[in-house]
Design a protein around this motif. Structure first.
Motif, short mmCIF file in Angstrom:
data_model
loop_
_atom_site.label_atom_id
_atom_site.label_comp_id
_atom_site.label_asym_id
_atom_site.label_seq_id
_atom_site.Cartn_x
_atom_site.Cartn_y
_atom_site.Cartn_z
N UNK A 1 -7.24 -44.45 68.06
CA UNK A 1 -8.13 -44.92 69.13
C UNK A 1 -8.32 -43.87 70.22
N UNK A 2 -7.35 -42.95 70.33
CA UNK A 2 -7.38 -41.99 71.44
C UNK A 2 -7.04 -40.59 70.98
N UNK A 3 -7.80 -39.62 71.51
CA UNK A 3 -7.39 -38.22 71.41
C UNK A 3 -6.77 -37.90 72.76
N UNK A 4 -5.56 -37.33 72.77
CA UNK A 4 -4.88 -37.04 74.03
C UNK A 4 -4.68 -35.53 74.14
N UNK A 5 -5.13 -34.95 75.26
CA UNK A 5 -4.99 -33.49 75.42
C UNK A 5 -4.11 -33.16 76.63
N UNK A 6 -3.67 -31.92 76.68
CA UNK A 6 -2.71 -31.49 77.71
C UNK A 6 -3.33 -30.81 78.91
N UNK A 7 -4.60 -31.11 79.20
CA UNK A 7 -5.21 -30.47 80.38
C UNK A 7 -4.43 -30.80 81.65
N UNK A 8 -4.28 -29.81 82.52
CA UNK A 8 -3.51 -30.00 83.76
C UNK A 8 -4.42 -29.88 84.99
N UNK A 9 -3.81 -30.09 86.17
CA UNK A 9 -4.59 -29.96 87.41
C UNK A 9 -5.06 -28.51 87.56
N UNK A 10 -4.32 -27.58 86.99
CA UNK A 10 -4.73 -26.17 87.07
C UNK A 10 -6.02 -25.96 86.27
N UNK A 11 -6.08 -26.54 85.07
CA UNK A 11 -7.32 -26.45 84.27
C UNK A 11 -8.47 -27.07 85.04
N UNK A 12 -8.17 -28.18 85.69
CA UNK A 12 -9.22 -28.90 86.41
C UNK A 12 -9.76 -28.08 87.56
N UNK A 13 -8.85 -27.46 88.30
CA UNK A 13 -9.26 -26.61 89.44
C UNK A 13 -10.10 -25.43 88.92
N UNK A 14 -9.67 -24.84 87.82
CA UNK A 14 -10.41 -23.70 87.26
C UNK A 14 -11.80 -24.13 86.80
N UNK A 15 -11.88 -25.28 86.17
CA UNK A 15 -13.17 -25.77 85.67
C UNK A 15 -14.11 -26.07 86.84
N UNK A 16 -13.56 -26.69 87.89
CA UNK A 16 -14.38 -27.01 89.06
C UNK A 16 -14.96 -25.73 89.67
N UNK A 17 -14.11 -24.74 89.85
CA UNK A 17 -14.57 -23.50 90.47
C UNK A 17 -15.59 -22.81 89.56
N UNK A 18 -15.32 -22.82 88.29
CA UNK A 18 -16.21 -22.18 87.32
C UNK A 18 -17.60 -22.84 87.36
N UNK A 19 -17.62 -24.17 87.34
CA UNK A 19 -18.90 -24.88 87.37
C UNK A 19 -19.63 -24.66 88.69
N UNK A 20 -18.86 -24.60 89.78
CA UNK A 20 -19.45 -24.38 91.11
C UNK A 20 -20.15 -23.02 91.14
N UNK A 21 -19.49 -22.01 90.62
CA UNK A 21 -20.06 -20.66 90.63
C UNK A 21 -21.35 -20.62 89.81
N UNK A 22 -21.36 -21.42 88.72
CA UNK A 22 -22.54 -21.38 87.85
C UNK A 22 -23.68 -22.27 88.37
N UNK A 23 -23.45 -22.91 89.53
CA UNK A 23 -24.53 -23.66 90.17
C UNK A 23 -24.71 -25.06 89.64
N UNK A 24 -23.63 -25.64 89.15
CA UNK A 24 -23.75 -26.99 88.61
C UNK A 24 -23.88 -28.03 89.73
N UNK A 25 -24.56 -29.12 89.45
CA UNK A 25 -24.69 -30.20 90.43
C UNK A 25 -23.41 -30.99 90.49
N UNK A 26 -23.41 -32.10 91.26
CA UNK A 26 -22.15 -32.82 91.43
C UNK A 26 -21.63 -33.39 90.11
#
Ligand SMILES: Nc1ncnc2c1ncn2[C@@H]1O[C@H](COP(=O)(O)OP(=O)(O)OP(=O)(O)O)[C@@H](O)[C@H]1O
Length: 325
Positions: free
Chosen positions: A118-143
């Motif tokens: 029923x579920x795929x479970x991955x090990x993403x951490x808050x560090x991955x999340x912070x990196x993804x947020x910054x990466x998307x921000x730099x690329x001009x992504x909307x909210x």
């Protein structure tokens, strides 16, 4: 079993967020790195409390630099006595982050469907999340793009992707692995500065931490959480407004949109675009601005040319997509 604060934190998160219900069937995606090894150990230790059915999947992209990685994960899983799915690509997966990710999610989804998980479970951490947020921000992504790695998202109508370690940092998973003596596979691809993610991790974040905010990862990860809730709410309002303004697949009524705030007008225009173009062409910021401007524009106003020779035009109360040919 050695119960640590990390076990307590995950147990509490699972209870509060209701991420992985009791007795569900979980497929844990394990690369062999510190994050997914921590995840596997923690879930395995919590299993008696939650009565899950746990299995592990490892995706082998067939890249030469990963030689030995799948065997390494298999040995760990055997020791835990769990079912193991070694998913090997038929031909080597293109060595870009996007292709690898898209292949992995596709095969993990298939594996769940074939074996009733029923579920795929991955090990993403808050560090991955912070990196993804910054990466998307730099690329001009909307909210929407700034939500960055949600706690859960549907992969199909019946299968959810869950990321229960989003309140653990990469430093903490490293400490946990050390404490539990988990054999981390050293992924040399993580040192490759051709990957944008690695440049952020190795060059940009250390600078941000040293010169701006030592807690930058936590700050960005929390921002992602706030944005996620706000975006979901805005999207719900926009969907309701879109339904009110809907005239046909290619036409929208302007009247209900006129008094709406621009945040909703833009979202309605994105929905209008996606309904018409399906997922074949993502709209640019400029194209959404052009469409939004038509809400208050004089009769017969029109946009520039959109994909496939399509444009939008005002016909009294309607905004309609038309073809130049
Ligand atoms: N080869 C693999 N086999 C199984 N699971 C994997 C593999 N690679 C990554 N994962 C899973 O994905 C998680 C995130 O890994 P990583 O950050 O390398 O992926 P990513 O490409 O950035 O993914 P995303 O785009 O979802 O962030 C890991 O903790 C693990 O659960």
């Amino acid at each position: 079993m050695n119960w640590t604060d990390y076990h307590g934190r995950l147990h509490k998160t699972l209870r509060q967020r209701r991420l992985l219900p009791k007795q569900s069937r979980l497929l844990v995606a394990v690369s062999g790195g510190q994050d997914s090894l921590s995840l596997l150990q923690l879930l395995s230790d919590l299993k008696p409390k939650w009565e899950w059915d746990l299995a592990v999947a490892h995706c082998d992209h067939r890249w030469s630099i990963d030689a030995g990685m799948a065997d390494h994960v298999e040995t760990i899983v055997e020791r835990l006595g769990m079912t193991f799915f070694r998913i090997t690509a038929e031909t080597p997966v293109e060595a870009t982050e996007a292709s690898a990710r898209s292949w992995r999610y596709q095969v993990l989804r298939n594996c769940c469907e074939e074996n009733d998980y029923d579920y795929v479970v991955t090990g993403h951490t808050s560090t991955d999340r912070a990196e993804t947020l910054l990466y998307n921000l730099i690329r001009g992504s909307g909210s929407d793009g700034l939500q960055a790695l949600t706690w859960e998202r549907p992969l199909t109508a019946n299968i959810n992707l869950v990321r229960p370690l989003l309140n653990f940092s990469r430093e903490e998973t490293e400490q946990f692995c050390e404490q539990m003596q988990l054999p981390i596979w050293k992924d040399i691809a993580n040192d490759n500065l051709n990957y944008a993610r690695n440049r952020l991790r190795k060059q940009i974040f250390p600078q941000l931490k040293a010169h701006f905010n030592p807690q930058v990862e936590i700050a960005l990860s929390q921002t992602a959480d706030v944005l996620q809730a706000e975006t979901a709410y805005l999207q719900q309002l926009a969907t309701e407004l879109y339904e009110k303004a809907y005239h046909s697949k290619q036409s929208l009524c302007r009247e209900p949109l006129k008094t709406a705030p621009v945040a909703l007008q833009r979202r309605v225009m994105r929905l209008f675009w996606h309904t018409y173009f399906k997922n074949t062409h993502a709209p640019s910021f400029q194209q959404i601005e052009e469409l939004t401007a038509l809400i208050d524009a004089p009769n017969r106003s029109q946009t520039s040319s959109f994909p496939k020779n399509i444009y939008a035009v005002v016909e009294s109360d309607l905004i309609s997509f038309k073809s130049f040919v």
